[in-house]
Design a protein around this motif. Sequence first.
Motif, PDB file in Angstrom:
ATOM      1  N   TYR A 101       0.459  -1.063  -0.465  1.00 36.27           N
ATOM      2  CA  TYR A 101       0.224  -0.056   0.161  1.00 36.27           C
ATOM      3  C   TYR A 101       1.053   1.104   0.034  1.00 36.27           C
ATOM      4  O   TYR A 101       1.047   2.349  -0.495  1.00 36.27           O
ATOM      5  CB  TYR A 101      -0.453   0.105   1.002  1.00 36.27           C
ATOM      6  N   LYS A 105       2.549   2.105  -2.994  1.00 34.15           N
ATOM      7  CA  LYS A 105       1.261   2.323  -4.142  1.00 34.15           C
ATOM      8  C   LYS A 105       1.402   1.230  -4.690  1.00 34.15           C
ATOM      9  O   LYS A 105       1.312   1.750  -6.559  1.00 34.15           O
ATOM     10  CB  LYS A 105       1.493   3.780  -4.497  1.00 34.15           C
ATOM     11  N   ASN A 106       1.296   0.190  -4.973  1.00 33.68           N
ATOM     12  CA  ASN A 106       1.365  -0.956  -5.752  1.00 33.68           C
ATOM     13  C   ASN A 106       0.947  -2.291  -5.058  1.00 33.68           C
ATOM     14  O   ASN A 106       0.515  -3.240  -5.761  1.00 33.68           O
ATOM     15  CB  ASN A 106       1.913  -1.772  -6.355  1.00 33.68           C
ATOM     16  N   THR A 135      -8.332   4.770  -1.970  1.00 37.85           N
ATOM     17  CA  THR A 135      -6.849   5.272  -2.909  1.00 37.85           C
ATOM     18  C   THR A 135      -5.461   5.014  -1.424  1.00 37.85           C
ATOM     19  O   THR A 135      -6.178   4.779  -0.965  1.00 37.85           O
ATOM     20  CB  THR A 135      -7.992   6.242  -3.224  1.00 37.85           C
ATOM     21  N   TYR A 136      -4.479   6.073  -2.390  1.00 33.09           N
ATOM     22  CA  TYR A 136      -4.008   6.248  -1.771  1.00 33.09           C
ATOM     23  C   TYR A 136      -3.439   7.034  -1.178  1.00 33.09           C
ATOM     24  O   TYR A 136      -3.410   8.599  -2.292  1.00 33.09           O
ATOM     25  CB  TYR A 136      -2.335   5.827  -3.290  1.00 33.09           C
ATOM     26  N   THR A 153       1.870   9.458   1.244  1.00 34.68           N
ATOM     27  CA  THR A 153       3.592   9.496   0.498  1.00 34.68           C
ATOM     28  C   THR A 153       4.386   9.220   1.678  1.00 34.68           C
ATOM     29  O   THR A 153       4.270  10.128   2.300  1.00 34.68           O
ATOM     30  CB  THR A 153       3.243  10.347  -0.766  1.00 34.68           C
TER      31      THR A 153
END
Length: 279
Positions: free
Chosen positions: A158, A161-162, A174-175, A178
């Motif tokens: 997560y 972001k993959n 949703t991501y 960061t």
Amino acid sequence: MKDLMLTGAAALLAAAVTLTSSPAAFAGETLDRVMSTKTLTLSSDPEYPPQSFLNDRNEMDGFDVGVAREIAKRMGAELKIVTPAWEIITAGNWGGRWDISVGSMTPTTARAKVLDFPAVYYYTPAAFAVHKDSAATSAADLNGKKIGVCGGCTYEAYLNKNLVIDAEGTPEFTYDVTAGEIRTYETDVNVLDDLRLGDGARLDGLLSARPTIDEAIKNGYPVKVIGEPAFYEPLAVAVDKGDPEFSAKVAEIVNGMHEDGTLRALSIKWYGTDLTSAD
């Protein structure tokens, strides 16, 4: 405990007895081994409460262990537990070292290349947490921060972001964060141990299963959950590839546990709520 793998002449003799005395031998190697030895070997984690852990009697306990014991019982087998590293479990190609993983594993596309997932047995929210002294109040406050996760887990995917979860009924996500740095650990407990040292001492936050975080808080860890769940995971029983008969048997048993309320009862016992449905 007696070795599960028969060798040499003993194996040939066992095979001959099975073929001559049983009118319907099991076609699958794993299913055949489990049914003939009356032992189901589970790969588990002794430091993943309340899913799996060593209790005060130095016995494996928890929600996942309870589910596995019931699966073994319905197969007419005793449960044997081994504790390999998570990365070894998710790599597949178990080679008969264990038969099944009831370890709160998310059935991702990458894992499905080396493992089969006969049945989803519950769903759990993934949550961000920080030290209780942190000023963070939402997941967005962790942007650019040091975040800890267990290595090879969906939480790491997560943050990278993959993450792909293509199991039926998985809610969209949703991501929203960061990370400035992603720090990976062998287990979620190791992540919590570093976060408990203080706000920013080694970590600014973590991402883990909400039940795991809640259990840590109950046990005195100075952490708090922030924001809404990052995503909801369907968590499945996993088996090695190559034995569709064993997969079918496991699916039949787990579906029966859904239908008769056994899974719901175990969820309420360990989590205080029913997590066996995505509704």
